[in-house]
Write a protein that holds these residues in place. Structure first.
Motif, short mmCIF file in Angstrom:
data_model
loop_
_atom_site.label_atom_id
_atom_site.label_comp_id
_atom_site.label_asym_id
_atom_site.label_seq_id
_atom_site.Cartn_x
_atom_site.Cartn_y
_atom_site.Cartn_z
N PHE A 18 -2.33 -13.92 5.28
CA PHE A 18 -3.26 -14.35 5.86
C PHE A 18 -2.97 -15.91 5.33
O PHE A 18 -3.30 -15.44 3.69
CB PHE A 18 -4.37 -13.81 5.50
N ALA A 30 -0.35 -9.99 2.41
CA ALA A 30 -1.06 -9.22 2.54
C ALA A 30 0.05 -7.94 2.12
O ALA A 30 -0.06 -7.00 1.73
CB ALA A 30 -2.10 -8.41 3.44
N ASP A 62 -3.39 0.77 -4.85
CA ASP A 62 -3.94 0.69 -5.17
C ASP A 62 -5.36 0.09 -4.29
O ASP A 62 -4.16 -1.00 -3.53
CB ASP A 62 -3.57 -0.12 -6.86
N ASN A 63 -5.67 -0.85 -4.79
CA ASN A 63 -6.99 -1.16 -4.63
C ASN A 63 -6.02 -3.20 -3.82
O ASN A 63 -5.17 -3.47 -4.59
CB ASN A 63 -8.32 -2.41 -5.54
N GLY A 64 -6.08 -3.61 -2.72
CA GLY A 64 -5.61 -4.81 -2.67
C GLY A 64 -4.00 -4.56 -2.36
O GLY A 64 -3.42 -5.09 -2.32
N ALA A 65 -3.58 -2.73 -2.61
CA ALA A 65 -2.37 -2.81 -1.77
C ALA A 65 -1.66 -3.17 -0.02
O ALA A 65 -0.52 -3.36 -0.33
CB ALA A 65 -1.52 -1.50 -2.02
N GLY A 66 -2.66 -2.80 0.31
CA GLY A 66 -2.58 -3.78 1.79
C GLY A 66 -2.82 -2.28 2.60
O GLY A 66 -2.13 -2.40 3.94
N LYS A 67 -3.01 -1.67 2.16
CA LYS A 67 -3.47 0.46 3.25
C LYS A 67 -3.97 -0.31 4.62
O LYS A 67 -3.67 -0.36 5.39
CB LYS A 67 -3.97 0.42 1.95
N SER A 68 -5.36 -1.20 4.22
CA SER A 68 -6.20 -1.18 5.31
C SER A 68 -5.40 -2.15 6.54
O SER A 68 -5.44 -1.86 7.24
CB SER A 68 -7.33 -1.58 4.53
N THR A 69 -5.39 -3.40 5.68
CA THR A 69 -4.39 -4.29 6.63
C THR A 69 -3.52 -3.26 7.54
O THR A 69 -3.03 -3.95 8.35
CB THR A 69 -3.65 -5.16 5.41
N GLN A 87 -13.42 1.95 7.15
CA GLN A 87 -13.63 1.80 5.75
C GLN A 87 -15.45 2.34 5.77
O GLN A 87 -16.28 2.81 5.57
CB GLN A 87 -13.19 0.96 5.19
N GLU A 140 -9.84 5.31 3.70
CA GLU A 140 -10.87 6.38 3.51
C GLU A 140 -12.10 7.08 3.63
O GLU A 140 -12.97 6.12 3.32
CB GLU A 140 -11.09 4.65 2.30
N HIS A 150 -7.70 6.95 -1.93
CA HIS A 150 -7.32 6.53 -3.47
C HIS A 150 -7.43 7.82 -4.01
O HIS A 150 -6.15 7.68 -5.80
CB HIS A 150 -8.24 5.92 -3.91
N ARG A 193 -13.69 -14.99 3.78
CA ARG A 193 -12.99 -15.05 4.90
C ARG A 193 -14.23 -14.56 6.08
O ARG A 193 -14.91 -13.73 5.58
CB ARG A 193 -11.75 -13.83 4.68
#
Ligand SMILES: Nc1ncnc2c1ncn2[C@@H]1O[C@H](COP(=O)(O)OP(=O)(O)OP(=O)(O)O)[C@@H](O)[C@H]1O
Ligand SMILES: Nc1ncnc2c1ncn2[C@@H]1O[C@H](COP(=O)(O)OP(=O)(O)OP(=O)(O)O)[C@@H](O)[C@H]1O
Ligand SMILES: [Mg+2]
Ligand SMILES: [Mg+2]
Lengths: 264, 374, 289, 374, 264
Positions: free
Chosen positions: A20, A25, A44-51, A92, A177, A209, D374
């Motif tokens: 991005f 990401a 973890d948070n921001g690991a890129g799962k959602s992406t 989510q 999640e 998580h 964003r």
């Protein structure tokens, strides 16, 4: 259960990268998903799962890498393409539209059509009936199909979203999640639903998580970390503690365990 | 499973049950209905013998209401889709002026002028929508810009070309055109002639039209209003696309994720709003035969007010075309009724403001009951 | 006794010039003992005005007094009213010919274009060669005709001499200042009413051109009268709105009661008001003048 | 702990670093600054010798910009607090009319008339705010209602009382009043006389004021604009209350939870907007000596446009008073500059629309860079 | 740790009821909170946990019942009253304002004042300095105090919110599901923070769905169910499974455990 993994994978994500602007990401993630298995995506948070799952469901286009669906390379231009290919996603937070009725939400994007004089009308009777039936099956007793989603609890909404995805014949069901905001009872409900879905030979990708939720239903576990995959493990090949360690990175957790009694 | 079901049942027990009557009554249009009844009661009491309810009087406020309805339908669908359009008024002026310039100044056939104006305005609507979608800016800002741009051109063009800001003579050039009567004509003349003959409707007493009824047909304006309201209502509540409109306005992201083509829906709704504005303008131009640079001033607000009185949510995702039509009816009846009742015309605005305020408060209350919103 | 007459104007609510009209019909109503009503489209939209004429006709008054702000638009509704048996008198804008065409009894007023033309001719005699026309109602077509007439009277092209000034006094004042400073060869100004005249007076006082530049205006108001006295304004064109309102009511009442009707149209203007004989004007400016 | 810190450091490594220069440049006012520079460059090129940049010309566009600034400051703070006010224009008309009625018609002392009008308008502002807070309705609707109600009364009162809609003669009754010069006077006359004498400023060459400098003082309007901009800027960025304004607009609920008195902040901002509108009206009335029922038409939009050009976010929580002031400056300079440059005046609206569009797009881009949104 | 419970409670909620129109959210709940203890509030979705702590922090006025704070009955008219009494709350989602800078968020509602010529100005230098220090202490390295909160991750935001509450000398710190959206690492972070805060003799009220998180830091556990309390248990007097059972209601869970392997 593991026998299923010997099948052909229904979807293969090969070396997916996603940038991005200046943010990287995903830095090359490969994952195979097999029909009838529940594939857990942890991190973890921001690991890129959602992406990652968003590239799988057509929301994002990968900057680099390939998606092979049922053996053929696919290019999803928008979520509709992925949905019609059979990939359904429950996001989510954004699963439902609160001001709309349950039935309309249930069929959103897949409205049943009834032709009168050749003109395609929304088949309200059918939609209402199916919704009531499906909801009852999921254990949710609606006041009526016109009840607004805004009056449902968080768990009920997740359940509606899952029921919707299954109903429309998804071959792959992605859940981002689904349990994070839910209580014990509603979590059990969602996990039981996942279990049921998996048994219909649908591939489930389950993001969480919570290692225990993952272990309760997962067949295989992929851990993401800072946009990279740390590898995939089979059920039974990994203990909860190992998984926990993999997600958090070892030392730090040890440090905390000391003061908090090892129950995180 | 029965276990879980029971739990949910219990959960509902914490909420008081609603009676069937109450549930049947509580619909998005309720506020509009209550308002309509209130307004008619009021004027029946205070302006009954002023001519407001004879054939001519009814036609009068019907036409005014129909005008509001035409633009309210567009504004309503667009608002439900989560956007709004402040350029409706300028678009009305612009569309009329384009028809006049094409047909009178340039001398093109009227049907071509009309079709070209529709094409231009719908394109402008699409551009509005496209900018909103692509930049993610609030439609308030984008359409405020087009409000100014369009009004500017509406004044500039005729002034540079014709050295005046009003262009007349359209009725003459439209003589015999096949498309013009669809906007400027009337229907049902025989019925009204008969009604006049049997004395239900007054007839003209002198002049060239002596003996003809004072109301000699239903203007196409009203037909267009009815058609658009029905079309809008069916589209919104009875089709797949209607569901998408609700979804796009309720939560664009969620809708996008389940495969609703939100961008397309929004742009189409901007185009439909432009279409409605052009219908309004064309009817006006064809009826009156001239286009002026001041046409449509403040109509964007009037459309929004009608829609909001009709129960739609300003932020999108909720509303009803029937409600908007009732809102337009209330608006038209109050505006003309105050004249009939002989109220000082400057007080009209005061009434309008007060009605608007009460209507939205009532509608908010109704909406909360329906959606269980907090 | 007790007849009901409705006057329909094309002016938006806030247009101050029409107060004289309101006062005129009110006074006439008192004098001849009839009921008078004033109606106008709130935003000045002439299409809305057509609806108001239809509405007035529906309420079956004994007579309608109205302007012909846009002949095309208003022709239909007015002739319908006439055919319905309602007596109509055209006032203010329009021309005697148009009044006859819609079947009105008579015309009382000052055709806008002709008034502008007269003003232009007079200004030409007084040496104006290049002018600025301050139009505070650009979106309202009727008043703009005055600028066109003025230009034709001067015998020059309107060009960009008509300014879209808006209604905010500070903006009008500063736009006039800006225009004059960008076009120093302008030697004549025409304003179309008190809304544009008052700030223009202030502008001229500020840039020192007051009294120097030729300044004509339409319609009177307290400030305009004062400026005529001070020699800032050369003349004001008085179309005597009071007469435009008062006379039709009296004429209609007498026509209804006794069947008498003047044989001709009445031109209430243009009358040029100059510094001579201003006391009455001064006393009643904005109210009856 | 050091471990965790390192992790966060790593997290930042996934984002490209910004250069110091770039960071210094990127401020909410940047769009306004760029716009101002662009506008001045444009007019310096195309209208330099038209008199736009001599003393008189500068005063000319300064006054117009100052007017916009006065209302833009109020609108800006209110917008940052998450609301907006469409009744500003009507409020200007209403306030002026009240002053006129009190001082001319009723013959009360001018200072009393001014103070009473301020009190009334600020009260109306508070009522607007109160309704928004209590009903939870969007301020668009509530203030749209007051737009109509106030304008209605502004026309109705003088018409019933005085039989006219312009009330003049205020300058005469304000003669010798102590409060009136604070709104209608000028300051700095001696300085300008001196500047004229030494030839820095041109002097009148003919007419009654021969020998006097063409610019003989700074109108109080400009002083008010500067004072309000400084006050607004300091309030917003340098005080606790300013933080509350941001918080109230950014997320009212979150702010409420940490103890920010959101309702009070919003109502106060509505009152401040009303105050600014009244300042505008009073200056105008005192300068021109008359109050008209049509004063202030569309000023609400102009205020919003200036604020948005200045970089504020329509939905609240973000913006800058300096930016709004620059927006007002751009607005004023373009409006007047087009006259100096000899552009057809009806094209002003077109320019305005185009500038608005470009400004918001630029501002959106800048904001995203600042906030990482964003 | 349990010795702390012998102190006087800092806040006593007595028989609190709260009705929203026709909805009965709380039907008489009594809870005592002691200084230096972490009091966990557990319960399913819709049990009334959020409503309960909102009455404690002055957002809602109880329909019925009494709040005794440091021995004196209190009536909080709005959150400001509760905050100035020393009750700080970190809400489920609404902790921070994304468009505002971290420093301004940190001091929101408690801005430091610096008087210049008697006029109270916002003391930006002080605010920036304190924020940077506190954040560094919490393990968050900001790019600068002007960095917008919108650029922080969920866990970082929670941490800022907690740090803020502690910094302003809260005697009672209420956390509403601070960990539900967090990954393992960030969860550990938050739990460690709770532990640290408790040791400063501050009373912590910690709401969670996650029994393991509760057990990691809790001293006492109160379970809410459908607006009623099911009683309070001391640490050590209750096993994880008992707590889980209490939250969900027994049978149902058993049913699920069969199919899912008891790892929920
Ligand atoms: N649209 C976007 N624009 C810029 N950056 C993005 C965008 N979406 C995600 N990111 C960044 O990409 C990284 C991965 O985000 P992602 O949402 O995939 O994480 P996640 O594993 O789902 O985390 P969580 O558990 O909190 O949901 C983050 O650093 C995030 O800031
Ligand atoms: N403002 C309100 N108006 C009406 N009902 C409300 C309101 N707030 C909460 N409720 C209702 O009160 C009940 C308790 O809600 P609450 O948010 O306290 O539950 P919770 O235990 O925090 O749930 P979760 O774990 O999902 O956060 C629910 O039935 C909810 O619908
Ligand atoms: Mg995620
Ligand atoms: Mg909660």
């Amino acid at each position: 259960m593991n026998t299923r993994s010997t099948h052909e994978p229904i979807i293969q994500m090969r070396d997916i990268e996603k940038h991005f602007g200046s943010v990287i990401a995903l830095a090359g993630v490969s994952v195979d998903v097999f029909p009838g298995e529940c594939h857990c995506l942890l991190g973890d948070n921001g690991a890129g799962k959602s992406t990652f799952i968003k590239t799988m469901s057509g929301v994002h286009k990968p900057t680099h890498g390939e998606i092979v669906f049922e053996g053929k390379p696919m290019h999803f231009d928008d979520p509709r393409d992925a949905i019609s290919a059979g990939i359904a996603t429950v996001y989510q937070d954004l699963a439902m539209i609160p001001l709309m009725s349950v039935a309309r939400n249930f069929f959103m994007g897949n409205e049943p059509i009834k032709r009168i004089a050749g003109i395609p009308f929304y088949d309200k009777d059918h939609a209402d009936r199916v919704t009531m039936d499906e909801m009852r099956e999921m254990g949710i007793n609606l006041r009526g199909p016109d009840q607004a989603v805004g009056t449902l609890s968080g768990g009920e909404r997740q359940t509606v979203a899952i029921a919707r995805a299954v109903h429309f014949g998804a071959k792959v069901l992605i859940l981002d999640e689904p349990t994070s905001a839910l209580g014990v009872r509603q979590t059990s409900n969602v996990l039981a639903t996942i279990d049921k879905v998996r048994k219909q030979n649908i591939a489930v990708v389950f993001i969480t998580h919570n290692v225990r939720h993952a272990l309760a239903v997962g067949d295989r576990f992929t851990v993401l970390n800072r946009g990279k995959t740390l590898g995939t493990a089979q059920r039974g090949q990994i203990t909860p503690d190992e998984l926990q360690d993999l997600m958090a990175g070892g030392q730090e957790l040890a440090e905390l365990e000391g003061s908090l009694g090892g129950t995180v | 499973m029965s276990e879980t079901a029971q739990v949910t049942d219990l959960s509902d027990e914490r909420i008081k049950e609603m009676s069937a009557l109450r549930r049947a009554l509580i619909r998005p249009e309720l506020g509009g209905m209550v308002g309509t009844v209130a307004v008619f009661t009021f004027f029946l009491l205070f302006a009954y013998d002023s001519g407001m309810f004879n054939a001519q009087g009814v036609l009068n406020w019907s036409i005014v209401s129909a005008q509001f309805m035409i633009i309210a339908v567009g504004a309503c669908l667009l608002m439900i889709a989560g956007e709004f359009d402040l350029s409706v008024g300028s678009m009305i002026g612009f569309a009329g002026m384009m028809i006049a310039i094409f047909s009178v100044t340039l001398g093109w056939p009227t049907w071509l002028a009309i079709i070209l104006s529709f094409a231009m305005c719908i394109t402008i609507g699409a551009i509005n929508g496209f900018i909103v979608i692509r930049t993610g800016l609030p439609s308030f800002i984008v359409t405020l810009a087009s409000l100014f741009i369009l009004r500017g051109f509406t004044i500039y063009f005729p002034q540079t070309i014709e050295r005046k800001t009003i262009i007349g003579g359209i009725r003459d050039v439209a003589e015999g055109d096949w498309l013009a009567p669809i906007f400027g004509g009337k229907i049902g003349q025989p019925v009204f002639q008969w009604l006049g003959d049997v004395g239900v409707i007054d007839t003209f007493e002198r002049g060239t039209r002596q003996g003809q009824p004072v109301v000699d047909g239903i203007p196409m304006l009203i037909v267009w209003a009815i058609v658009l309201v029905i079309f809008g209502h069916v589209l919104l509540t009875k089709t797949r696309f209607g569901n998408w409109i609700f979804a796009a306005g309720g939560d664009a992201q969620a809708a996008r994720y389940v495969g609703v083509p939100v961008n397309r829906v929004k742009i189409l709704m901007f185009m439909f709003t432009a279409f409605c504005a052009t219908v309004f303008a064309t009817c006006q131009v064809m009826e009156f035969g001239s286009a002026g640079a001041d046409r449509g001033l403040l109509k964007e607000f009037e459309a929004i007010i009608a829609v909001v009185i009709g129960g739609a949510l300003l932020t999108g995702g909720y509303g009803s075309v029937i409600g908007a039509a009732l809102g337009a009816l209330i608006f038209g009846v109050v505006q003309q009724g105050l004249f009939f009742a002989g109220v000082e015309s400057s007080l009209f605005r005061v009434f309008l403001g007060v009605i608007l305020l009460f209507a939205v408060i009532l509608n908010t209350y109704i909406r909360r009951m329906i959606t269980g919103e907090r | 006794e007790g007849e009901r007459y409705v006057l329909v104007s094309h002016a938006p609510d806030s247009d101050s010039w029409w107060n004289t009209i309101k006062n005129g019909i009110a006074l006439a109503g008192e004098h001849v003992n009839v009921e008078v009503e004033y109606r106008n489209p709130p935003t000045g939209d002439i299409a809305d005005m057509a609806r108001i004429i239809e509405q007035a006709a529906a309420s079956a008054p004994d007579g309608i007094i109205t302007t012909l702000a846009d002949f095309d638009v208003l022709k239909g509704p007015i002739s319908d009213a006439v055919d319905q048996g309602i007596d109509v008198i055209i006032m203010n804008t329009g021309t005697p010919e148009q009044a006859r065409e819609v079947g009105a009894l008579m015309y009382v007023g000052q055709p806008e274009y002709d008034a502008g033309l007269a003003a232009g001719r007079r200004a030409k005699d007084e040496g104006v060669t290049k002018f600025l026309c301050v139009n505070h109602a650009i979106q309202q077509p009727t008043v703009g005709e005055r600028c066109r007439g003025y230009a034709d009277g001067l015998g020059i092209d309107l060009g960009d001499a008509m300014m879209d000034s808006g209604t905010d006094p500070a903006e009008i004042k500063n736009k006039v200042l800006a225009y004059l400073s960008a076009n120093p060869d302008v030697d004549g100004i025409l304003t179309l009413g008190p809304v544009s005249a008052d700030p223009t007076i202030a502008a001229l006082k500020e840039n020192g051109m007051a009294g120097d530049i030729h300044f004509g205006t339409f319609d009177l108001g307290a400030e305009i009268v004062q400026a005529i006295k001070d020699g800032i304004i050369n003349w004001g064109i008085d179309q005597q709105p009071f007469l435009q309102a008062y006379l039709p009511v009296v004429v209609l009442a007498n026509y209804d009661r006794y069947g008498v009707l003047p044989g001709n149209n009445i031109n209430s203007g243009p009358g040029f008001v100059t510094a001579d004989g201003l006391e009455k004007v001064e006393q009643f400016a904005g109210e009856y003048r």
